[in-house]
Design an enzyme around this catalytic site. Structure first.
Site, PDB file in Angstrom:
ATOM      1  N   ASN A 102     -56.709 -26.337  -1.867  1.00 12.31           N
ATOM      2  CA  ASN A 102     -58.069 -26.690  -1.432  1.00 12.31           C
ATOM      3  C   ASN A 102     -58.864 -27.322  -2.571  1.00 12.31           C
ATOM      4  O   ASN A 102     -59.511 -28.356  -2.398  1.00 12.31           O
ATOM      5  CB  ASN A 102     -58.808 -25.433  -0.951  1.00 12.31           C
ATOM      6  CG  ASN A 102     -58.288 -24.965   0.382  1.00 12.31           C
ATOM      7  OD1 ASN A 102     -58.101 -25.757   1.295  1.00 12.31           O
ATOM      8  ND2 ASN A 102     -58.031 -23.669   0.488  1.00 12.31           N
ATOM      9  N   ASP A 183     -58.307 -21.347 -11.190  1.00  7.19           N
ATOM     10  CA  ASP A 183     -58.712 -20.447 -10.094  1.00  7.19           C
ATOM     11  C   ASP A 183     -57.532 -19.484  -9.877  1.00  7.19           C
ATOM     12  O   ASP A 183     -56.794 -19.614  -8.913  1.00  7.19           O
ATOM     13  CB  ASP A 183     -58.977 -21.315  -8.844  1.00  7.19           C
ATOM     14  CG  ASP A 183     -59.454 -20.517  -7.642  1.00  7.19           C
ATOM     15  OD1 ASP A 183     -60.423 -19.756  -7.788  1.00  7.19           O
ATOM     16  OD2 ASP A 183     -58.852 -20.659  -6.561  1.00  7.19           O
ATOM     17  N   CYS A 240     -62.369 -15.478  -6.468  1.00  3.25           N
ATOM     18  CA  CYS A 240     -63.061 -14.998  -5.253  1.00  3.25           C
ATOM     19  C   CYS A 240     -63.131 -13.481  -5.327  1.00  3.25           C
ATOM     20  O   CYS A 240     -62.955 -12.782  -4.336  1.00  3.25           O
ATOM     21  CB  CYS A 240     -62.395 -15.506  -3.981  1.00  3.25           C
ATOM     22  SG  CYS A 240     -60.650 -15.121  -3.842  1.00  3.25           S
TER      23      CYS A 240
END
Ligand code: SAM
Length: 339
Positions: A102, A183, A240
């Site tokens: 993404n 990430d 996240c």
């Protein structure tokens, strides 16, 4: 709404893939179909539709013009590439833990947008920007490859099946790398479909046990690796997770190690030529400066309030999943920095 209720009522977010389409055209098409569409105020090209809008089978999603991506997940590439980018200097970007892609696609889209909107010289430079997308999981990387090819990323994105921690930072292939998006695997405690974990953070962020400690150790190793690329100018770190240990705690530990390296005269970068071309220590830069929810100062972290203010958090109260972003920079300040 309280968080518990709000997480069931998030809007539908859909990012227009600038590799394939222009936001105005996509927005107009959705409106013509009778859908209510607004533009997000933080992430360029992110469309906001009412909760429950089902776009999974929509032709715009099927052909890669629209990418269904939660708002806060767009913050990483936006923080790295959405502001001023003169620091890129025609260089490349690494997505260190990339699958399913993404953020890789978002980064490639922002790089191509720079090419489309820039002056001729900037466009020529931007056209050559490249994204190296690392992941150590073959299945997940295969998915990334399929998604990137289907969304216009072929030729711009190179999937690399490799442990990021084992990458040779002095490999000539990476000599043009100026930006790194990291990430890494995290507890996922910000994803609000895991409400128990979310509540731990509301009670002070101490939850998560050994697993979070192990994740934080990996995240720190990956962040230090990213900061060790000799020609890198910007590194964005995101999770996240809502646990401070995976977020501000990792950033604080990386800054401490950088400082120790500086004191030992190592500079945290390569030797000789590299040291001359990319001098100076890494610093935190205020990322997404107009976003209201900033980082916190965990007890004993040694972070200052000003450093915490450089970082960004997202929470269900913001109508998106819990998320964390920090942006490191070195070299001259960019014209758009902190604005
Ligand atoms: N950034 C991705 C996105 O937005 O689609 C999500 C990344 S996910 C949070 C973390 C990824 O890191 C996983 O795909 C995992 O396989 C990968 N990973 C974990 N350890 C790694 C390592 N040492 N080197 C490269 N990839 C790694």
């Amino acid at each position: 709404l309280p968080d518990a209720a709000r997480r069931h009522a998030f809007p539908r977010y859909a990012r227009v893939n600038l590799l394939r389409a222009a936001p105005d055209a996509v927005e107009a098409q959705l409106r013509a179909e009778g859908l209510e569409v607004a533009r997000d105020g933080t992430v360029g090209a992110l469309l906001v539709l009412p909760h429950g809008t089902d776009l999974h089978a929509h032709a715009l999603v099927a052909d890669g013009r629209l990418i269904l991506q939660d708002k806060s997940s767009c913050f990483s590439a936006q923080a790295l590439l959405g502001g001023g980018s003169s620091w890129l200097d025609g260089g490349d970007v690494i997505d260190a833990c990339a699958a399913p892609g993404n953020k890789t696609l978002h980064a490639a889209a922002l790089l191509s947008a720079a090419a489309l909107s820039g002056a001729a010289a900037a466009a020529a430079a931007a056209a050559s920007h490249h994204v190296f997308a690392f992941d150590r999981d073959a299945k997940r990387l295969a998915l990334l490859r399929r998604r990137c090819d289907g969304a216009g990323g072929a030729g711009r994105i190179t999937p690399c099946l490799q442990d990021f921690l084992a990458v040779d930072v002095n490999d000539a292939r990476f000599s043009r790398v100026r930006g790194i998006l990291l990430d890494p695997s995290c507890s996922g405690s910000g994803i609000v479909t895991a409400p128990d974990r979310w509540q731990e953070e509301e009670q002070g962020g101490a939850g998560g046990g050994d697993r979070v400690d192990k994740l934080a150790a990996f995240q720190l190793a990956a962040l230090l690796k990213a900061l060790s690329f000799p020609h890198a100018r910007r590194v964005v770190y995101s999770t996240c997770s809502v646990h401070a240990r995976e977020n501000e705690g990792v950033v604080a530990a990386a800054l401490r190690q950088q400082q120790q390296q500086q004191q030992r005269g190592q500079g945290g970068q390569g030797e000789g030529e590299e040291e001359r071309c990319c001098p100076g220590p890494w610093r935190l830069v205020k990322c997404l400066p107009r976003w209201h929810r900033r980082g916190i100062v965990p007890e004993g972290s040694g972070l200052t309030a000003q450093q915490a203010d450089c970082m960004v958090r997202a929470a269900p109260a913001d109508d998106t999943n819990g998320f964390f972003v920090a942006l490191f920079a070195r070299g001259p300040a960019d014209e758009g920095e902190g604005k």
